[in-house]
Design a protein around this motif. Structure first.
Motif, short mmCIF file in Angstrom:
data_model
loop_
_atom_site.label_atom_id
_atom_site.label_comp_id
_atom_site.label_asym_id
_atom_site.label_seq_id
_atom_site.Cartn_x
_atom_site.Cartn_y
_atom_site.Cartn_z
N GLU A 266 32.90 29.07 50.23
CA GLU A 266 32.62 29.01 51.67
C GLU A 266 33.27 27.80 52.35
N LEU B 146 18.42 34.79 54.82
CA LEU B 146 18.27 33.71 55.78
C LEU B 146 19.04 32.50 55.25
N VAL B 147 19.17 31.50 56.10
CA VAL B 147 19.86 30.29 55.67
C VAL B 147 19.18 29.69 54.45
N GLY B 148 19.96 29.35 53.47
CA GLY B 148 19.40 28.71 52.28
C GLY B 148 18.67 29.68 51.39
N SER B 149 18.85 30.98 51.62
CA SER B 149 18.14 31.94 50.78
C SER B 149 18.74 31.99 49.38
N GLY B 150 19.95 31.49 49.24
CA GLY B 150 20.53 31.43 47.91
C GLY B 150 21.67 32.39 47.67
N ARG B 151 22.25 32.91 48.74
CA ARG B 151 23.37 33.84 48.56
C ARG B 151 24.55 33.12 47.89
N THR B 152 24.86 31.95 48.43
CA THR B 152 25.97 31.18 47.86
C THR B 152 25.68 30.85 46.41
N GLU B 153 24.44 30.51 46.15
CA GLU B 153 24.09 30.13 44.78
C GLU B 153 24.24 31.30 43.81
N GLU C 138 31.66 33.92 53.11
CA GLU C 138 32.12 33.57 54.46
C GLU C 138 33.66 33.67 54.55
N ILE D 254 18.07 27.67 42.26
CA ILE D 254 16.97 28.37 42.93
C ILE D 254 17.02 29.88 42.68
N ASP E 232 24.86 15.55 50.65
CA ASP E 232 23.92 16.47 50.02
C ASP E 232 23.54 17.63 50.93
N LEU E 233 24.15 17.70 52.10
CA LEU E 233 23.80 18.77 53.03
C LEU E 233 24.71 19.97 52.87
N ARG E 234 24.18 21.14 53.20
CA ARG E 234 25.02 22.33 53.29
C ARG E 234 26.01 22.15 54.43
#
Ligand SMILES: Nc1ncnc2c1ncn2[C@@H]1O[C@H](COP(=O)(O)OP(=O)(O)OP(=O)(O)O)[C@@H](O)[C@H]1O
Ligand SMILES: Nc1ncnc2c1ncn2[C@@H]1O[C@H](COP(=O)(O)OP(=O)(O)OP(=O)(O)O)[C@@H](O)[C@H]1O
Ligand SMILES: O[C@@H]1[C@@H](O)[C@H](O)OC[C@H]1O
Ligand SMILES: [Mg+2]
Ligand SMILES: [Mg+2]
Lengths: 325, 539, 353, 325
Positions: free
Chosen positions: B360, B312-319, B446, B293, B165-167
Motif C-alpha cells: 500500500e 473498516l480502518v485497521g480491520s486487518g486487511r493489509t495484515e 490500494e 491481529i 508507528d502510525l499507519r
C-alpha cells in the motif's frame, strides 16, 4: 520567486551550462584525476615513466581491492570498518602458515581467512540487527586482538622466495599485483552491474523494505557484501604480506578508513543505493597521485596533508549536490 | 460531526499570540501566478501558467498524472523555484521565496508525498517549527494546544506515538493537523485524502469548509472529482504543464472535467466484472492463517476470480495480505497455491510460488527510489531476465517498454529516474512491477492510490485481464466502490477475522458498510467512532 | 597516536622545520633538474650527491633531529643536497615512498628511519640494486632486531642494539633494588604489539626475573604518548599504591607518569625512575635528581654518522658499515645516569619528547 | 485481538517479558555499564575508591565533551571526523599562546579556535552540500596540516603553573576537569532537550525535508552542530594540553573515531534523528571502565582490544533491533 538564477534560466536543449554542470557533478572525480595526471606529467619528467605508473598501481592494489569490495558494502547500505583488522589477521596467518607449513599454502589461505571473518561480520550484523558501523568497529578490535594472539606480538618473517612471488613478482614488466588489480576490477564491476546479485545490492541499499517485499533475501545479500569485503581484505593482505615478506598484526591499521574515504571520494553515496566500482578506483588513484606527486616532486611534506585535504574538498565541491544532499 | 464546533470566525482554535505575528489572522491570502514556467531536464512541468487564486476560496487543481499539479503547489509553497514568471501574493510580487519564507507568510503545504519526522511523536511533528517557547527555551503547553486542535478536528490520534508507528492514513492526518496548526492564510493540500477513508475525508472536507468560512484560502489537488465538484469553489484544469481552463465548479461536471484533463471524453464506468468458469480450479487456498491481529483466516480464490476484502480502518486487511505473502511472520496456518503449500518464511518463496503483492505504501514499501524505472519494474522477476546470474538488459528493456505503454507511464523512458516521477506515475510503475509477468495470485493493496481517472480505468482493465488469464486476484481498497464493482466475491473483515461473504452483484457499498458496522463489536476509537473505509459512495 | 616512533617533540636546537625543509627543497631542486631524467642514479654523483631522508614521520622531534644531523653531514662534506620524506608512521606509506623515489631517479643515497624494520627490506634491496646507497638509523633493517650487523647486503647501519640496551636499563633497577625486598616495579612499555617493544619488554623482564626480591607488579602501555601514560599511571597507582621502581622504554611515558606520581604524592627522588630516549626532559630530570636513568639515544648524531658514512661510501672513500650508537654517541654507553652525566658535564640532549 | 501471542496475551500493565526486552533494548548500555561497574567493584578493591572513580571521570573528560557535542552532530544527521584535528590545532595554539603571550589567554583561546574551525566545517558542508563524512576527513587533513605549521612539528612545552590549573587543578577533592564535564553535560542536555534549537536538531536529522518544510533553516542548524563540535574539541584540547603542560600537533589523533564510536555505542542512531547526551557519556564510560579495569586488574594488555570488542558486541546485542535495523 525569481528569474535571476542564471543556471535555471538557460534552456536545456543544447550544451547548456546546466548540462555541463550535471556532467561535472557526475564525473568530477575523473576530471580531477585527469587534471592531476596532466599536472604531474608537466611538473615532473619522472612521473610519466612506465615504471612510476606501474609503481602507483602496484602500491595501491591492496587498498583498491578493499575499496572495490567496500563499494558493494556501502551501496548495500553498510559500512565495513574492520577491513584493516581482517587484512592484519590474514597477513599474519599467511606468514604463520608460510613459516610453519608451506609458503604457497600461506598465500592461499589468507583470502579464505578474510572470507571467514567477513562472513562472521555479516552474520553478526544481520543476526543481531545492529548497524555495521559499530559492529565492525567491535569486530575490528576482536580481530586485531586475534592477530596479536597469533603472533604473540612478534613479527613473523618469511624468507622464502616463493612467498614473495605474489607481491613482488612480475610478468614481463607488469607486476603480478597489478594483474590481480585489473582482474579484481573486472570481477567486481561484473558482479555489481552484470548480475542479479549486483542489482539486489543496489536495491537493498536503496530501500531495504521494498527489496525484501520484492523477494530479495536482504540478509543474504548483506552477508555476501561483508563476506566479499573480508575476502578482498584477505587477498589484499596476501599481496602485502608477500611483498614485505613478513606478517605483523598492525599491518592493516588505518586501511579501513582510507578505503571508505576513497569510496566516498569517488562519489558512491554514503546512504547506499548508488555508486560504482570505477568510482572507488578513481578515488584510490586520486589519493595515490597526490602521494606520488609529493614523492616525485620536491614538495615539502609539511604541506602534504593540507594539499590532500584541499584536493578532497575540491573533488567534493565539483560534485556538490549530486545527490541533493 | 456534532463535535466539529466551528470556532468564532476570526479566532482560529490553534492561534496563539506567537503563531499569529500580525493582525492578519483570518484573512486569507490571494495568490497569482503570472507566466510561471518550470522545467525539469527534458520535462516542462509548468508551461507559462497563469492562475489567480482568490482569498477565502477552495481552489481545486485537477489533471492527469504528471500534469504539473504538485509542481504548481510546490512553487506556491516555496519548495520549488520557478524558472521564470512571477508569483504575486496579495497582488504584490514576492521577494525571496523558499519554504521557510512561505511559512513566514503563513502559506503551508501538505505534500503529496508525506514528509514527517519518523522518530518524533505526533504532537512534536504537528508543532514542528512552532513549539511553545520563550527566548529559544521550550516551555510547556504543547499538550494543551494539541488537545485543543484535536478537539476541533477530531482525528483522535495519540499525541505521544512516534509517527513511524502510525499507519499511512494516520500519518496523513498528522500532515493535515500540522498545516492546520500553522494557522495558515493559505494551505496547499496535495491529495490529502488519498489514504483516508470516506469518513476521514469528509472530516477533512468539513475542516476545509470551516477554514474557508474564516476567509482562508485552500489549494486542493485531488483525483476524486466528485469531491472536487462538491467542495471546491473554483477549479483549474491542467494538462501537460499548461492551464486548460479555470472555472467555477458550478459550471463543471465530472465529464467536462475529465474531458478537459485528458483532452477527450473517457468512459468513467467500471469495466464489466468477469466471472470465472464454473469448473475453474482453485488457485489460492488459505487455511487457519493467524499472526499479529489476524486470526484463523480461511480463504479460497479460484482461477479467474477477483475477491475483494472489505473492512473498516485497521480491520486487518493489509495484515492478512502481508501474512499471505510471507512479509510478516505467521503463527499458524497454511497457504497453498495450485495445491502446493507455500513456505511462509519470506516474500521470496511466495514469489517463487507465483504469489505477488502490491503493497500500500509505494515510497516506503513499493519502490526503490535510487533505481530507475526499468530496474524497479523488473526487480521481483529479475531472475527471468538473467541467464546464469547474468542480467540481459535488452530483454529487460523490451519488457519495460511494453509495461510503460500498457499503463501509459510518463515520462515514457525505460531508464527514467523514478524518484522524479509524479505520484500517479510512480503508482503506475508499481502496478507494472507486480504484473510484469502473469502471477498466479495477485494481491493488490490500494492499487489506485493517487492515479488519475484515466489511469484508474487502465489499472482496472489490467487487473481483470490478469484474472481472465487465469490468475487469482485479492483486492483491497479503501474505495469500497472499486471492491464492489470489480470483485466476484467480497469478504468482510473485522478485527483480523473474516466474518462473512457478500455477493457484490446483489449488494451495494452502503449495504456492505451496514453489515460491517453490524458486526463491529466495539467502536475502535473513542474519538472518532467507527470509521468507514469507503470513498465516493456517500459523497 | 599509536606509533612507537611518535615521539611528541622536537629538540630546541634544531631550528624551525620550515626553514630546514625549505632549504633542503630548494637545494635539491637545483641538482634535481639535471639528474631527474637520468635513470642511472650513479652518474649523478660526479658533480654532487643527492640524499633522500625517509623519516618514519617528518612531523616528529626524533626524526627532525636525525635530519638535522644529516644536513650537518651534508654541509660538512660539501656538494651534497638533502631532502626529507614523510613516512607518516606507516609502513606502507614508507615502502611506497621509497619505490616512488627510486623511480624518480633523483637520488644517490637514502637514509631511512624505518617504520617496519622487516618489510622495508625489499624496497631497500631494490634501491641498492639500483645503485643507490642506503643507510638505516635508529633500527637495523631485516628480520632480526637483535643485531646491528647488516642483514641487507651493502646497508650502512647506525643504531643501538635493542636488546642489550633494554637489559642494561633493567640492570640499573637490579642495582637499585639490591637492598630492598620486595622491590616493586611497574613497567610502562610502548605497545606490546610492536615487535621492537616486545623485544625490549622481554629483555627487561628476563633480567628482573632473575632476582627474587624484585616483583613486577604491573605493566602498562604508554603508547609513546604523555597523556596516555598519565592516564595509565593514574590507574595503576590505584591498584598498586606502593612501589619503588618505574621502568620504561620511553621518556615520554615517564614524563606523563610523573605527573600522576606527583599528584598522588609519591616521593619521586627516593624512587628509581628510568626511561629511554635521552631526551632533554630526561637529562634535566636526571640532573635534578628526579630521574635515575634513560637509555641513550642520539638522533642527531645518528643522522650525522649515517650520512657521513653514506657519503663516504658513495664517494668511494673509507667508511664504517656498522655504527654502534652505544659507542659512537656523545656518551659512549647504553644508559645515561647521574654518573655518566658527571663524566660528560657538557652533554646536551639531542631532542625532546 | 488474539490471545495466542504470548507477548500480547499478557496485560500491558504487568511486567511482561516483552516489556523487559524493550526496556533492555532501550537502556542496554546502562545495564552493561552497571554490570561492569559491579564486576570491577568485586574484582578489585582499588576500583571502588573515590580517587579511582574521579580519575576515570577526569581522564575521560576531553573525550566525553567531544562525544557530547558529537551527539548533536550525529542526531542532526552528520558526522564529524575532524574533532581530533581540531583538538590538535586548539592544543598547539593554546601552548603557543601560553608560551609566547600569556598562559591563561592560551587556555581561553583554544575553545575559540575550535569554534572557528568547527564553523568552517559547517559552512563548507552546507555551502557545498557535501556529506560531512568526507568533508570532515578532508578538513581534518587540512587542520592537521595547520597544526604542524603552527608548531613546525615540534612539541611546545609550557612549564607555567597557571597553565596547569585547568587540567590538574582541584576544587576540594574534585578535579576542575570533572566540574567542566558535569557542566558540559548539563549544557548539552539542556540544548538538546530544553530548547527549540535542540528540537530542530532532532528534526533535521530525522527528516531534513520535513524540517525544512516546517520552516526550520536546516543549514543553520547543521552549521551550529559543527560549530559546537569544534567548540567542544577546543575545550577538550585546552584541558588536555593543560594537563600534560605541552602541546603537540598529533595530540588528538584517533579521538574522532573514539568519540563517534562512543556516541553510537551509547545508542544514538547513526542515521540521525534519535539519541541523547547521556547515552554518549555512558558510551564513553563503558569504554573507560574497560580500560581502567585492565589497568587496575593488571590484566594482560594483549587481551584488551579483544575484550573491548566483545563488550561492544555484547552492548550491541543487548540493544539489538532497537531501531528495527
Ligand atoms: N524533481 C523533479 N525532477 C524531474 N522531473 C520532475 C520533478 N518533479 C516533477 N517532475 C516531472 O514534472 C511533471 C509534473 O509532475 P507533477 O508531480 O507536478 O505532476 P502531478 O500533476 O502532480 O501528477 P500526479 O497526479 O501523478 O501527482 C512530471 O512529468 C514529472 O515527471
Ligand atoms: N505500521 C504499523 N504500525 C503499527 N500498527 C499498525 C501498522 N500498520 C497497521 N497497524 C495496525 O494493525 C492493525 C491492522 O492494520 P491494517 O493496515 O492491516 O488494516 P487495514 O484493514 O488494511 O486498514 P487500512 O488499510 O485502511 O489501514 C490496525 O490496528 C493498525 O492500526
Ligand atoms: O626509546 C626510544 C623512544 O623514546 C623513541 O620514542 O623512539 C625511539 C626509541 O628508541
Ligand atoms: Mg502530484
Ligand atoms: Mg491497509
Amino acid at each position: 520567486m525569481t528569474t535571476s538564477d542564471p543556471t535555471l534560466a538557460i534552456g536545456s536543449g543544447g550544451l547548456s551550462l546546466e548540462r555541463i554542470g550535471r556532467w561535472l557533478r557526475q564525473y568530477g572525480v575523473l576530471v580531477l584525476l585527469v587534471a592531476l595526471f596532466v599536472a604531474l606529467s608537466i611538473g615532473s619528467d619522472a612521473f610519466l615513466s612506465s615504471r612510476n605508473l606501474l609503481n602507483i598501481l602496484n602500491q595501491n592494489t591492496p587498498l583498491a581491492i578493499i575499496a572495490m569490495a567496500g563499494t558493494l558494502v556501502i551501496i548495500a547500505g553498510g559500512f565495513d570498518l574492520s577491513t584493516g583488522a581482517m587484512f592484519g589477521v590474514a597477513s599474519v596467518t599467511a606468514a604463520w602458515v608460510a613459516v610453519n607449513i608451506d609458503p604457497v599454502l600461506g598465500l592461499a589461505i589468507a583470502p579464505l581467512v578474510g572470507l571467514a571473518l567477513g562472513t562472521v561480520n555479516g552474520l553478526v550484523i544481520t543476526g543481531l540487527k545492529v548497524h555495521s558501523f559499530l559492529a565492525t568497529i567491535a569486530s575490528s578490535l576482536v580481530y586485531g586482538g586475534l592477530a596479536i594472539l597469533i603472533t604473540g606480538g612478534f613479527l613473523i618473517s618469511v624468507p622464502d622466495e616463493a612467498f614473495a612471488a605474489l607481491g613482488r613478482g612480475r610478468v614481463g614488466p607488469i607486476n603480478v599485483a597489478v594483474i590481480v588489480l585489473v582482474i579484481a576490477m573486472a570481477v567486481f564491476t561484473y558482479i555489481l552491474n552484470g548480475t542479479t546479485v549486483g542489482r539486489y545490492v543496489y536495491a537493498v541499499g536503496g530501500n531495504e523494505e521494498a527489496a525484501s517485499l520484492s523477494g530479495i533475501r536482504v540478509g543474504r545479500i548483506k552477508v555476501m557484501t561483508f563476506a566479499l569485503s573480508g575476502l578482498a581484505s584477505g587477498v589484499a593482505g596476501a599481496i602485502a604480506v608477500s611483498r614485505i615478506a613478513s606478517g605483523q598484526p598492525q599491518a592493516g591499521a588505518g586501511l579501513e578508513l582510507e578505503a571508505v574515504a576513497a569510496v566516498i571520494l569517488g562519489g558512491t553515496s554514503i546512504y547506499g543505493g548508488e555508486g560504482a566500482v570505477w568510482r572507488s578506483v578513481a578515488g584510490v588513484m586520486l589519493l595515490a597521485l597526490i602521494q606520488n606527486g609529493f614523492n616525485i616532486l620536491n614538495a615539502n611534506p609539511f604541506y602534504k596533508d593540507l594539499t590532500t585535504g584541499l584536493v578532497i574538498v575540491l573533488a567534493v565541491a565539483l560534485s556538490a549536490g549530486r545527490k541533493g544532499k | 460531526m456534532g463535535r466539529l464546533i466551528v470556532a468564532p470566525s476570526t479566532v482560529h482554535p490553534m492561534s496563539n499570540s506567537s503563531a499569529s505575528p500580525s493582525g492578519e489572522a483570518g484573512r486569507g491570502a490571494r495568490i497569482g501566478l503570472r507566466s510561471v514556467s518550470k522545467r525539469f531536464g527534458a520535462t516542462q512541468a509548468l508551461d507559462d501558467i497563469d492562475v489567480d487564486i482568490d482569498a477565502g476560496t477552495i481552489h481545486a487543481l485537477v489533471g492527469e498524472n504528471g500534469a504539473g499539479k504538485s509542481t504548481l503547489g510546490k512553487v506556491v509553497g516555496g519548495i520549488h523555484h520557478a524558472d521564470s514568471g512571477q508569483l504575486l501574493l496579495d497582488g504584490q510580487p514576492v521577494g525571496r521565496w523558499d519554504a521557510p519564507s512561505a511559512l513566514d507568510h503563513r502559506i503551508a503545504t501538505i505534500q503529496q508525498e508525506l514528509s514527517l519526522v519518523p522518530a518524533m511523536s505526533v504532537e512534536r511533528n504537528v508543532f514542528l517549527g512552532m513549539e511553545p517557547s520563550r527566548a529559544g527555551a521550550l516551555v510547556g503547553g504543547m499538550r494543551e494546544r494539541y488537545e485543543a486542535l484535536d478537539a476541533a478536528v477530531g482525528f483522535g490520534l495519540d499525541p505521544r506515538t512516534p509517527v513511524r508507528d502510525l499507519r499511512l492514513a494516520d500519518q496523513q492526518k498528522v500532515e493535515i493537523l500540522r498545516a492546520i496548526a500553522r494557522d495558515a492564510r493559505l494551505v496547499v493540500m496535495d491529495e490529502p485524502t488519498s489514504s483516508l477513508t470516506q469518513d476521514e475525508a469528509d472530516r477533512l472536507h468539513e475542516i476545509m469548509a470551516r477554514l474557508r468560512a474564516e476567509g482562508r484560502t485552500i489549494i486542493y489537488v485531488s483525483h476524486f472529482l466528485d469531491e472536487v465538484l462538491r467542495w471546491a469553489d473554483r477549479v483549474t484544469i491542467m494538462r501537460d504543464g499548461r492551464v486548460v481552463r479555470t472555472a467555477d465548479t458550478a459550471e463543471e461536471t465530472k465529464d467536462s472535467l475529465v474531458e478537459g484533463m485528458l483532452g477527450q471524453p473517457v468512459e468513467l464506468s467500471f469495466p464489466p466484472r468477469i466471472s470465472p468458469a464454473p469448473e475453474a480450479p482453485v488457485v489460492l487456498e488459505v487455511e487457519g492463517l493467524s499472526g499479529g491481529i489476524v486470526e484463523d483466516v480461511d480463504l479460497t480464490i479460484r482461477s479467474g476470480e477477483v475477491v475483494g476484502l472489505a473492512g473498516l480502518v485497521g480491520s486487518g486487511r493489509t495484515e492478512i495480505a502481508r501474512l499471505l505473502f510471507g512479509a510478516d511472520p505467521a503463527t499458524s496456518g497454511v497457504v497453498r497455491v495450485d495445491g502446493t503449500a507455500v513456505d511462509l518464511h519470506g516474500p521470496w518463496s511466495a514469489i517463487d510460488a507465483g504469489l505477488v503483492m502490491l503493497p500500500e505504501d509505494r515510497r516506503g514499501q513499493g519502490l526503490v527510489m535510487t533505481q530507475n524505472v526499468r530496474e524497479n519494474i523488473t526487480l521481483p522477476r529479475l531472475r527471468h531476465f538473467a541467464r546464469r546470474g547474468r542480467v540481459r538488459r535488452s530483454d529487460e528493456r523490451k519488457a519495460t517498454r511494453s509495461a510503460i505503454e500498457r499503463l501509459d507511464i510518463t515520462p515514457a523512458r525505460v531508464n527514467g529516474e523514478l524518484q522524479h516521477y509524479s505520484g500517479g506515475n510512480q503508482q503506475k510503475a508499481l502496478f507494472a512491477k507486480w504484473t510484469l509477468r502473469p502471477p498466479r495470485v495477485l494481491i493488490l493493496d490500494e492499487p489506485t492510490r493517487g492515479v488519475d481517472v484515466g489511469a484508474k480505468r487502465r489499472i482496472y482493465e489490467a487487473l481483470l485481464e490478469e484474472a481472465s488469464n487465469g490468475a487469482a486476484v485479492l483486492l483491497i481498497s479503501s474505495e469500497l466502490e472499486e471492491v464492489v464493482e470489480l470483485s466476484t466475491r467480497v469478504h468482510l473483515v473485522v478485527d483480523g477475522r473474516i466474518t462473512g461473504e457478500v455477493d457484490p452483484t446483489t449488494t451495494d457499498a452502503d449495504e456492505i458498510l451496514k453489515q460491517l458496522f453490524g458486526t463491529t463489536p466495539v467502536a475502535p476509537d473513542p474519538h472518532t467512532g467507527p470509521t468507514l473505509p469507503t470513498k465516493a459512495s456517500s459523497a | 597516536s599509536t606509533d612507537p616512533l611518535e615521539n611528541d617533540t622536537g629538540a630546541e636546537d634544531v631550528g624551525t622545520a620550515d626553514t630546514v625543509a625549505g632549504d633542503a627543497t630548494d637545494a635539491a631542486e637545483e641538482t634535481g633538474d639535471d639528474t631527474a631524467a637520468d635513470t642511472d642514479a650513479d652518474s649523478a654523483s660526479d658533480d654532487g650527491i643527492a640524499i633522500a631522508f625517509f623519516a618514519s614521520s617528518s612531523q616528529n622531534g626524533y626524526n627532525q633531529a636525525t635530519y638535522e644531523g644529516i644536513q650537518e653531514a651534508a654541509e660538512a662534506a660539501g656538494g651534497v643536497t638533502t631532502e626529507i620524506f614523510d613516512g607518516e608512521f606507516s609502513a606502507d606509506v614508507q615502502f611506497n615512498q621509497i619505490e616512488d623515489v627510486i623511480a624518480s631517479g633523483r637520488f644517490d643515497g637514502f637514509v631511512v628511519v624505518p617504520n617496519d624494520t622487516v618489510g622495508i627490506a625489499s624496497a631497500v634491496e631494490e634501491a641498492i640494486a639500483s645503485d643507490i646507497g642506503v643507510a638505516t638509523a635508529l633500527f637495523p633493517i631485516g628480520p632480526d632486531l637483535g643485531t646491528i650487523e647488516p642483514q641487507v647486503e651493502g646497508i650502512i647501519t647506525a643504531a643501538a642494539p635493542v636488546e642489550p640496551q633494554s637489559a642494561e636499563l633493567a640492570e640499573g633497577v637490579v642495582d637499585y633494588c639490591a637492598d630492598i625486598d620486595p622491590c616493586r616495579v611497574i613497567i610502562l612499555i610502548g605497545q606490546l604489539q610492536f615487535p621492537f617493544d616486545n623485544v625490549r619488554y622481554e629483555a627487561m623482564t628476563s633480567v628482573l626475573a632473575e632476582h627474587d626480591n624484585i616483583e613486577l607488579v604491573a605493566t602498562g602501555e604508554g603508547n609513546y604518548d604523555r597523556d596516555q601514560s598519565l592516564t595509565v599511571m593514574q590507574d595503576l597507582i590505584q591498584a598498586n599504591p606502593e612501589f619503588e621502581v618505574l621502568l620504561s622504554n620511553a621518556d615520554q611515558h615517564v614524563a606523563g607518569a610523573l605527573i600522576a606520581l606527583d599528584e598522588a604524592g609519591f616521593d619521586i627522588p627516593s624512587m628509581y625512575i628510568a626511561g629511554g630516549g635521552a631526551t632533554e626532559t630526561a637529562i634535566e630530570g636526571i640532573r635534578a635528581g628526579r630521574w635515575d636513568a634513560t637509555a641513550t639515544s642520539f638522533p642527531a648524531s645518528e643522522g650525522r654518522l649515517a650520512a657521513e658514512n653514506l657519503i663516504a661510501s658513495l664517494r668511494g672513500e673509507e667508511f664504517d658499515q656498522v655504527i654502534n650508537m652505544n659507542e659512537a654517541g656523545a656518551i659512549p654507553s647504553a644508559v645515561i645516569t647521574a654518573e655518566t652525566l658527571e663524566e660528560h658535564p657538557d652533554f646536551e640532549a639531542e631532542w625532546d619528547g
